[in-house]
Design a protein around this motif. Sequence first.
Motif, PDB file in Angstrom:
ATOM      1  N   MET A   1      82.542   9.675  12.202  1.00 16.67           N
ATOM      2  CA  MET A   1      82.138   8.701  11.389  1.00 16.67           C
ATOM      3  C   MET A   1      82.001   9.294   9.865  1.00 16.67           C
ATOM      4  SD  MET A   1      78.575   6.746  11.428  1.00 16.67           S
ATOM      5  CE  MET A   1      78.560   6.435  13.123  1.00 16.67           C
ATOM      6  N   VAL A   2      81.956  10.545   9.834  1.00 18.54           N
ATOM      7  CA  VAL A   2      81.804  11.298   8.519  1.00 18.54           C
ATOM      8  C   VAL A   2      83.127  12.062   8.072  1.00 18.54           C
ATOM      9  CG1 VAL A   2      79.189  11.497   8.652  1.00 18.54           C
ATOM     10  CG2 VAL A   2      80.563  13.249   9.463  1.00 18.54           C
ATOM     11  N   ILE A  60      79.456   3.745   6.698  1.00 19.55           N
ATOM     12  CA  ILE A  60      78.646   4.418   7.695  1.00 19.55           C
ATOM     13  C   ILE A  60      77.255   3.719   8.155  1.00 19.55           C
ATOM     14  CG2 ILE A  60      77.024   6.514   7.857  1.00 19.55           C
ATOM     15  CD1 ILE A  60      79.427   8.015   6.371  1.00 19.55           C
TER      16      ILE A  60
END
Length: 135
Positions: A1-2, A60
Motif C-alpha cells: 500500500m505504501v 491510502i
Amino acid sequence: MVGLVQHRHKFPRELSGGMRQRAAIARTLANQPPIVLMDEPFGALDAQTREALQDELPGIWAKTNTSIMFVTHSINEAVTLADEIAILAAHPGLLLRLIKNDLKRPRSRTGAAVVALEREIYEQRNTADSRTDGR
C-alpha cells in the motif's frame, strides 16, 4: 500500500527519507486505528518526495477509510489534501475559522480552484493575524 515491497529486505539505514516516512505510515496503519494524527509528516522531505507522498496519501486514506488529522504550515498542502481546514491564529493559538473543502478529487496543486481557495485562506489568515496581534 505504501510502495515499499521491493525494499522489504533493506535495513532502515538503507532507506531514503521518503521511504522511512512511508514505513512510518505503514507501521501506523498496521494497527488499523480509527484516526491517525500526522504532525508535519512531509516537512523534512525534499519537494519532489513531499509531492509524491502527498499524491499517494489520498489513495491510502481511501483504502483504509481511516480518518487523518494532518497538521501543516503549507496552505497548498492543506487545500490539496484536506476535506476540512482549520485556520489557527499564531498567537494565542485560537481557532479562527473552519473551512469545508468541497473541491473534487484528485486536486491539482496548481488548479484554478485550489489556487483560489489558497488565496482566500491567505487573506483570512492575514486579516485575522492583524486582529489578534497585541492581545
